[in-house]
Design an enzyme around this catalytic site. Structure first.
Site, PDB file in Angstrom:
ATOM      1  N   LEU A  42      71.849  77.824 -32.595  1.00 57.92           N
ATOM      2  CA  LEU A  42      71.105  76.655 -33.083  1.00 57.92           C
ATOM      3  C   LEU A  42      71.682  75.354 -32.525  1.00 57.92           C
ATOM      4  O   LEU A  42      70.972  74.362 -32.376  1.00 57.92           O
ATOM      5  CB  LEU A  42      71.127  76.607 -34.616  1.00 57.92           C
ATOM      6  CG  LEU A  42      70.385  77.738 -35.338  1.00 57.92           C
ATOM      7  CD1 LEU A  42      70.598  77.621 -36.848  1.00 57.92           C
ATOM      8  CD2 LEU A  42      68.909  77.727 -35.016  1.00 57.92           C
ATOM      9  N   GLY A  44      72.367  74.719 -29.627  1.00 60.81           N
ATOM     10  CA  GLY A  44      71.698  74.392 -28.373  1.00 60.81           C
ATOM     11  C   GLY A  44      70.187  74.526 -28.447  1.00 60.81           C
ATOM     12  O   GLY A  44      69.496  74.356 -27.457  1.00 60.81           O
ATOM     13  N   HIS A  45      69.665  74.825 -29.626  1.00 59.49           N
ATOM     14  CA  HIS A  45      68.218  75.081 -29.766  1.00 59.49           C
ATOM     15  C   HIS A  45      67.751  74.547 -31.103  1.00 59.49           C
ATOM     16  O   HIS A  45      67.538  75.318 -32.033  1.00 59.49           O
ATOM     17  CB  HIS A  45      67.940  76.579 -29.661  1.00 59.49           C
ATOM     18  CG  HIS A  45      66.486  76.923 -29.531  1.00 59.49           C
ATOM     19  ND1 HIS A  45      65.606  76.902 -30.607  1.00 59.49           N
ATOM     20  CD2 HIS A  45      65.747  77.305 -28.458  1.00 59.49           C
ATOM     21  CE1 HIS A  45      64.390  77.279 -30.189  1.00 59.49           C
ATOM     22  NE2 HIS A  45      64.458  77.522 -28.896  1.00 59.49           N
ATOM     23  N   TYR A  46      67.650  73.187 -31.315  1.00 63.72           N
ATOM     24  CA  TYR A  46      67.891  72.203 -30.261  1.00 63.72           C
ATOM     25  C   TYR A  46      68.900  71.200 -30.809  1.00 63.72           C
ATOM     26  O   TYR A  46      68.925  70.991 -32.026  1.00 63.72           O
ATOM     27  CB  TYR A  46      66.594  71.467 -29.937  1.00 63.72           C
ATOM     28  CG  TYR A  46      65.453  72.344 -29.464  1.00 63.72           C
ATOM     29  CD1 TYR A  46      65.201  72.508 -28.103  1.00 63.72           C
ATOM     30  CD2 TYR A  46      64.639  73.005 -30.371  1.00 63.72           C
ATOM     31  CE1 TYR A  46      64.140  73.283 -27.662  1.00 63.72           C
ATOM     32  CE2 TYR A  46      63.580  73.794 -29.921  1.00 63.72           C
ATOM     33  CZ  TYR A  46      63.345  73.934 -28.581  1.00 63.72           C
ATOM     34  OH  TYR A  46      62.310  74.721 -28.149  1.00 63.72           O
ATOM     35  N   ILE A  51      66.164  74.809 -34.631  1.00 61.15           N
ATOM     36  CA  ILE A  51      65.062  75.718 -34.972  1.00 61.15           C
ATOM     37  C   ILE A  51      65.466  77.110 -34.494  1.00 61.15           C
ATOM     38  O   ILE A  51      65.941  77.253 -33.370  1.00 61.15           O
ATOM     39  CB  ILE A  51      63.760  75.322 -34.239  1.00 61.15           C
ATOM     40  CG1 ILE A  51      63.373  73.881 -34.538  1.00 61.15           C
ATOM     41  CG2 ILE A  51      62.619  76.263 -34.614  1.00 61.15           C
ATOM     42  CD1 ILE A  51      62.207  73.403 -33.695  1.00 61.15           C
TER      43      ILE A  51
END
Lengths: 135, 163, 81
Positions: A42, A44-46, A51
Site C-alpha cells: 500500500l 506504493g499503491h498509492y 488502495i
C-alpha cells in the site's frame, strides 16, 4: 519474510487461517482479509492514498485455494474478475471461495469478497494448477 | 520513447508496486509497447529458499498482471483518455490466459491496445511477451478513472507504515 | 419492426451476460438494480458492451435512469437512427 519459500511470494494473505468445509460443489473456503495485511504494498499503491491493488485480491484467492488443496497453486487463467469497490486501510474483506476439481488436475475457483458493510467488493472466477515441485 | 524517469512522471505507483520500466513505442491513437525487466533482486524473490529450482523463480501472475495494468495506465495517459489528476483503476477483467511464466533475466514486453473509450471508462486488450513467447493474453481489461481526491478515506485514518 | 425485436434481444443478451443470468430470466421492464442486484460496476459494464455493439457513445445523462432493457433500447435507438 524468512528465506524459506519454495516459490516467489507477493504478500502473505493468510494471517487469519482460512476455514474450509466440504460443499455440494467442492470445497468452500472462507478467509478474513484485513486490507492492512498489504501495508508494504500500500505504501506504493498509492503514496498518499492507499488502495488495495486488485491483483493482491487475486493472489489472496490463489493462496486460500492453495490452503484448501494442500498445494502451492499457479494461476492459469481468469475468466472474469470484477473490482466493484476500492478497498482502503481499515476495511476488512471476507473472501468466500468455492474450489472445484477441473480437467487435467486443475482447479476452478469462484470467489466473492464482501466488505464489512455487506457490500460485494470483488468477484473472481479463475483456473489454477498445482506447481510441480522440483528437487 | 519514454525512459524510466518519464514513466514515473506519468504513473502514481511507487516501489514496491511500480512494475514498469519504459515505453518502447507509442502508436497513436492508442496502442503501445511497454517493458519491464525482471531481475533476481525483485521483492518477490526475497523469501525463496537457497537450493530452490528454477521453477521457484516463476514471476508471480499477480505481479505480471499489475505490470500489464500499469502499461494500460500509461496508454491511458499518453492517449490523453482523461485528465491527469484522475487515477485509472482496474475494475474488470475478462478472459486472461497465463502461459509458462517469465523468470529473472526476462524482459516483459506488454503490447496494449485500446478497444473502447467512453467518458471515464476505457477497455484495453493485448498480450505480454517474454523471451519470444507469449506469457499473458488479455482479451479485456476494463479501467475506470476517478479523481484522486475521491479515493481518500471519508474519515481519514493514519496508516502505520513500517519503517 | 424486426430491428426493435433484434435490438431488444441483443440488449437482453448483453445484460444477461454481465449479470450472469439466463436471458429468459430477464424481464424487459424490471430494474436491474432493484430486481437483479446489479451494482454500479455492472451498469458500467453493460453500457460498455452496448457501445461496442452499436458503435456509439451513449450520453451519461441519458443513462442515469435507464436501468431496464426497455429503457436502454430507447436510449440506443435515439443514438443509432
Amino acid at each position: 519474510m524468512p528465506a524459506s519459500s519454495r516459490t516467489a511470494t507477493v504478500f502473505d494473505a493468510l494471517g487469519h487461517p482460512p476455514r474450509t468445509e466440504p460443499s455440494a460443489e467442492g470445497t468452500r473456503v472462507t478467509l478474513r482479509l484485513p486490507v492492512t495485511r498489504a501495508i508494504p504494498q500500500l505504501a506504493g499503491h498509492y503514496p498518499g492514498f492507499p488502495i488495495l491493488p486488485g491483483v493482491l485480491l487475486i493472489d489472496s484467492v490463489r493462496q486460500a485455494a492453495g490452503f484448501a488443496c494442500g498445494a502451492e497453486l499457479r494461476l492459469c487463467g481468469i475468466d472474469r474478475a470484477r473490482f466493484a469497490l476500492p478497498l482502503l486501510p481499515g476495511d476488512e474483506l471476507e473472501l468466500s471461495l468455492v474450489v472445484t476439481p477441473a480437467a487435467d488436475g486443475r482447479v476452478a475457483v469462484r470467489a466473492r469478497g464482501t466488505r464489512s458493510d455487506g457490500q460485494t467488493a470483488a468477484e473472481l472466477s479463475a483456473t489454477l494448477e498445482p506447481v510441480v515441485a522440483d528437487a | 520513447m519514454l525512459d524510466h524517469s518519464q514513466v514515473r512522471a506519468r504513473l502514481r505507483q511507487r516501489p514496491p508496486m511500480l512494475l514498469l520500466d519504459t515505453v518502447r513505442e507509442f502508436t497513436p491513437p492508442a496502442s503501445l509497447v511497454a517493458t519491464k525487466a525482471i531481475t533476481g533482486g525483485e521483492d518477490c524473490y526475497r523469501g525463496v529458499a537457497d537450493g530452490a529450482g528454477i521453477d521457484g523463480f516463476a514471476y508471480p501472475a499477480a505481479l505480471l498482471l499489475e505490470s500489464f495494468g500499469q502499461a494500460a495506465s500509461l496508454l491511458w495517459s499518453l492517449a490523453e483518455l482523461g485528465p491527469p489528476e484522475e487515477v485509472p483503476l482496474m475494475v474488470g477483467l475478462r478472459d486472461l490466459a497465463f502461459a509458462t511464466p517469465a523468470r529473472p533475466g526476462d524482459l516483459l514486453e506488454h503490447h496494449v491496445r485500446l478497444r473502447h473509450h467512453s467518458g471515464a471508462l476505457a477497455e484495453f486488450t493485448g498480450e505480454t511477451r517474454a523471451a519470444g513467447r507469449i506469457v499473458l493474453t488479455a482479451r479485456s481489461v476494463l479501467v475506470v478513472s476517478r479523481p484522486a481526491a475521491s479515493l481518500l478515506p471519508t474519515t481519514p485514518e493514519p496508516v502505520a507504515i513500517e519503517g | 419492426m424486426t430491428d426493435i425485436d433484434n435490438s431488444t434481444s441483443t440488449i437482453r443478451a448483453i445484460v444477461a451476460d454481465v449479470l450472469e443470468l439466463n436471458p429468459d430470466e430477464i424481464d424487459d421492464a424490471e430494474d436491474f438494480v432493484d430486481q437483479y442486484q446489479a451494482d454500479s460496476l455492472n451498469l458500467i459494464e453493460i453500457v460498455a458492451q452496448l457501445e461496442k455493439q452499436y458503435q456509439v457513445i451513449l450520453p451519461q445523462r441519458e443513462l442515469l435512469q435507464a436501468h431496464t432493457v426497455a429503457a436502454l433500447r430507447d436510449v440506443v435507438r435515439r443514438h443509432t437512427a
